[in-house]
Motif scaffolding. Structure first.
Motif, mmCIF file in Angstrom:
data_model
loop_
_atom_site.group_PDB
_atom_site.id
_atom_site.type_symbol
_atom_site.label_atom_id
_atom_site.label_comp_id
_atom_site.label_asym_id
_atom_site.label_seq_id
_atom_site.Cartn_x
_atom_site.Cartn_y
_atom_site.Cartn_z
ATOM 1 N N VAL A 81 43.849 33.876 29.114
ATOM 2 C CA VAL A 81 44.105 34.319 30.557
ATOM 3 C C VAL A 81 43.226 33.635 31.635
ATOM 4 C CG1 VAL A 81 43.823 36.353 32.150
ATOM 5 C CG2 VAL A 81 44.909 36.719 29.760
ATOM 6 N N ALA A 82 42.042 33.537 31.154
ATOM 7 C CA ALA A 82 41.168 32.624 32.007
ATOM 8 C C ALA A 82 41.529 31.164 32.010
ATOM 9 C CB ALA A 82 39.725 32.727 31.611
ATOM 10 N N SER A 83 42.396 30.610 31.300
ATOM 11 C CA SER A 83 42.614 29.322 31.271
ATOM 12 C C SER A 83 43.937 29.301 31.993
ATOM 13 C CB SER A 83 42.972 28.598 29.944
ATOM 14 O OG SER A 83 44.093 29.244 29.484
ATOM 15 N N MET A 84 44.695 30.254 32.194
ATOM 16 C CA MET A 84 45.868 30.308 33.368
ATOM 17 C C MET A 84 45.560 30.768 34.690
ATOM 18 S SD MET A 84 48.955 31.467 30.715
ATOM 19 C CE MET A 84 48.329 33.103 30.575
ATOM 20 N N LEU A 85 44.608 31.635 34.758
ATOM 21 C CA LEU A 85 44.417 32.185 36.149
ATOM 22 C C LEU A 85 42.833 32.239 36.429
ATOM 23 C CD1 LEU A 85 46.523 35.383 36.019
ATOM 24 C CD2 LEU A 85 46.941 33.437 37.139
ATOM 25 N N ASP A 86 42.487 31.847 37.898
ATOM 26 C CA ASP A 86 41.146 31.734 38.013
ATOM 27 C C ASP A 86 40.506 33.182 38.035
ATOM 28 O OD1 ASP A 86 38.653 30.824 38.813
ATOM 29 O OD2 ASP A 86 39.287 29.941 40.833
ATOM 30 N N TYR A 87 39.574 33.384 37.039
ATOM 31 C CA TYR A 87 38.817 34.614 37.085
ATOM 32 C C TYR A 87 37.079 34.329 37.380
ATOM 33 C CZ TYR A 87 42.401 37.860 35.160
ATOM 34 O OH TYR A 87 43.496 38.482 35.012
ATOM 35 N N THR A 88 36.982 33.197 38.151
ATOM 36 C CA THR A 88 35.524 32.977 38.449
ATOM 37 C C THR A 88 35.148 33.836 39.374
ATOM 38 O OG1 THR A 88 36.205 30.624 38.296
ATOM 39 C CG2 THR A 88 33.962 31.049 39.365
ATOM 40 N N ILE A 89 33.866 34.282 39.201
ATOM 41 C CA ILE A 89 33.198 35.514 40.101
ATOM 42 C C ILE A 89 32.410 34.723 41.053
ATOM 43 C CG2 ILE A 89 33.632 37.077 38.566
ATOM 44 C CD1 ILE A 89 30.554 36.874 37.715
ATOM 45 N N LYS A 90 32.041 35.353 42.236
ATOM 46 C CA LYS A 90 30.924 35.207 42.776
ATOM 47 C C LYS A 90 29.656 35.793 42.294
ATOM 48 C CE LYS A 90 33.999 35.451 47.098
ATOM 49 N NZ LYS A 90 34.050 36.230 48.387
ATOM 50 N N ASP A 91 28.397 36.001 43.288
ATOM 51 C CA ASP A 91 27.097 36.292 42.487
ATOM 52 C C ASP A 91 27.323 37.774 41.755
ATOM 53 O OD1 ASP A 91 26.138 34.102 43.673
ATOM 54 O OD2 ASP A 91 25.363 35.198 45.247
ATOM 55 N N ARG A 92 28.430 38.535 42.179
ATOM 56 C CA ARG A 92 28.480 39.927 41.862
ATOM 57 C C ARG A 92 29.652 39.751 40.470
ATOM 58 N NH1 ARG A 92 27.732 44.067 46.463
ATOM 59 N NH2 ARG A 92 25.305 43.306 47.093
ATOM 60 N N SER A 93 29.788 40.585 39.768
ATOM 61 C CA SER A 93 30.639 40.604 38.571
ATOM 62 C C SER A 93 31.945 41.064 39.149
ATOM 63 C CB SER A 93 30.176 41.032 37.221
ATOM 64 O OG SER A 93 30.081 42.505 37.649
ATOM 65 N N ASN A 94 31.941 41.993 40.080
ATOM 66 C CA ASN A 94 33.213 42.375 40.373
ATOM 67 C C ASN A 94 33.833 41.776 41.731
ATOM 68 O OD1 ASN A 94 31.232 43.065 42.045
ATOM 69 N ND2 ASN A 94 31.871 45.320 42.247
ATOM 70 N N GLN A 95 33.324 40.585 42.044
ATOM 71 C CA GLN A 95 33.999 39.910 43.304
ATOM 72 C C GLN A 95 34.242 38.435 42.793
ATOM 73 O OE1 GLN A 95 30.921 39.752 46.119
ATOM 74 N NE2 GLN A 95 31.322 41.887 46.677
ATOM 75 N N TYR A 96 35.706 38.206 42.898
ATOM 76 C CA TYR A 96 36.431 37.091 42.303
ATOM 77 C C TYR A 96 36.528 36.029 43.795
ATOM 78 C CZ TYR A 96 37.676 39.446 38.286
ATOM 79 O OH TYR A 96 37.487 40.191 37.113
ATOM 80 N N ILE A 97 36.226 34.668 43.490
ATOM 81 C CA ILE A 97 36.511 33.713 44.521
ATOM 82 C C ILE A 97 38.105 33.518 44.897
ATOM 83 C CG2 ILE A 97 34.582 32.655 43.702
ATOM 84 C CD1 ILE A 97 36.310 30.294 42.514
ATOM 85 N N SER A 98 39.129 34.050 44.180
ATOM 86 C CA SER A 98 40.251 34.002 44.270
ATOM 87 C C SER A 98 41.156 35.108 44.109
ATOM 88 C CB SER A 98 41.063 32.674 43.868
ATOM 89 O OG SER A 98 41.253 33.092 42.173
#
Length: 341
Positions: A81-98
């Motif tokens: 899933v992480a290879s297909m969609l961008d699950y990269t987070i900001k400083d906090r684990s519940n905030q995604y960059i996209s």
């Protein structure tokens, strides 16, 4: 401090920690320090998630139905899933960059709609609205057997189609048909009960019919009498309106004649006044302008006399070598003019 951050995740979150483009560590519920400038962290939720859906489909008899339900799924392959969609987070684990994490849910619903459409199009409207549970089982079986979910890295835990509803118009039509069938059964029972007394019913109807015929005859006579009376009144009113109209036409004709006469009289009076005014002004027009100026000087107005003298000098300006006008004279003329203002 100095770009170092600490990340702590829960057991329902799968962490992928990349350092300088390479996977450094991965797993569930990890807690670690990382250097913000060179680290990239993806956090994929692996807990179950409920998603409601509602969409419209067409049955085999070309009728629109609304399919409503809920699907529960979970991510089984977070790395895929992480290879297909961008699950990269900001400083906090519940905030995604996209907003990529929100797209997974829509993809599952789209797959669900495709398989649901296949099942709905196999059935007529009556069958579809009565077998929502069966449709749900078939759709889940197709989802599991097609391998589409495995390609997304998820699995469907439960699928419930709560309702398959027709349009409001078609729902009313189906209700009306069922209601008519019940009413028909009741009517048949009433008919069988009344069949024994059909002769008596016939005699009652015949008497009622004769009574209605006589009543209609009386009402027709009354209507004809009223119509004749109304016609006579209308003819009388017509004559009165014609007489009034003729009187108005005559009055307008006399008024037009009066206006014409007034116009002619006004024109003749204006011609007479113009002739009298012309006769009065004719002697003045024949007088010499120098005489009129001399009469004006006799009024005793000093300024007028000075003005006339300057005007005469202007006429003979070519014969005058030099002319001196004192400032006192001009000042006296200007003061007099200002006093008059």
């Amino acid at each position: 401090m100095f770009g170092f951050r600490y990340l702590k995740t829960s057991p329902t979150q799968f962490v992928l920690h990349y350092q300088k483009g390479k996977l450094k560590q991965s797993g569930k519920g990890l807690s670690f320090f990382y250097f913000k400038r060179s680290a990239s962290i993806s956090v994929v939720p692996i807990s179950s998630k409920d998603t409601s859906f509602i969409f419209n489909e067409i049955t085999a008899d070309f009728q629109t139905v609304t399919v409503q339900g809920q699907v529960t799924y979970r991510i089984t392959d977070p790395e895929l899933v992480a290879s297909m969609l961008d699950y990269t987070i900001k400083d906090r684990s519940n905030q995604y960059i996209s907003d990529d994490p929100e797209k997974l849910e829509q993809r599952i619903v789209n797959l669900l709609q495709v398989h649901t459409r296949t099942e709905i199009q196999k059935r007529s409207l009556k069958d579809a609205i009565q077998v929502s549970d069966e449709v749900g089982l078939e759709v889940r079986k197709q989802l599991t057997g097609s391998g589409d979910l495995e390609k997304l890295g998820v699995e469907v835990q439960t699928l419930a189609i709560s309702a398959i509803k027709p349009t409001p118009e078609m729902a009313r039509a189906l209700e009306a048909k069922a209601r008519e069938e019940l009413l028909k059964t009741a009517d048949d029972a009433i008919y069988e009960r009344r069949n024994a007394s059909v002769d008596q019913e016939r005699r009652i109807k015949e008497n009622e019919l004769q009574t209605e015929i006589k009543l209609e005859e009386k009402q027709r006579q009354i209507r004809e009498t009223k119509a004749e009376a109304n016609l006579a009144i209308e003819m009388k009113d017509q004559k009165i309106r014609e007489a009034k109209l003729q009187g108005k036409v005559k009055l307008e004709t006399e008024r037009k004649l009066l206006v014409t006469t007034r116009v002619e009289n006004a024109k003749a009076e204006a011609d007479a006044q113009a002739y009298a005014l012309e006769a009065t002004l004719r002697p003045l027009a024949e007088l010499d302008s120098s005489l009129i100026q001399a009469l004006a000087i006799q009024t005793g107005e000093p300024r007028l006399a000075v003005s006339m003298a300057i005007k005469e000098l202007a006429k003979n300006a070519s014969k005058i070598g030099q002319l001196n006008i004192s400032p006192d004279l001009l000042e006296s003329l200007m003061d007099e003019k200002q006093k008059r203002r």
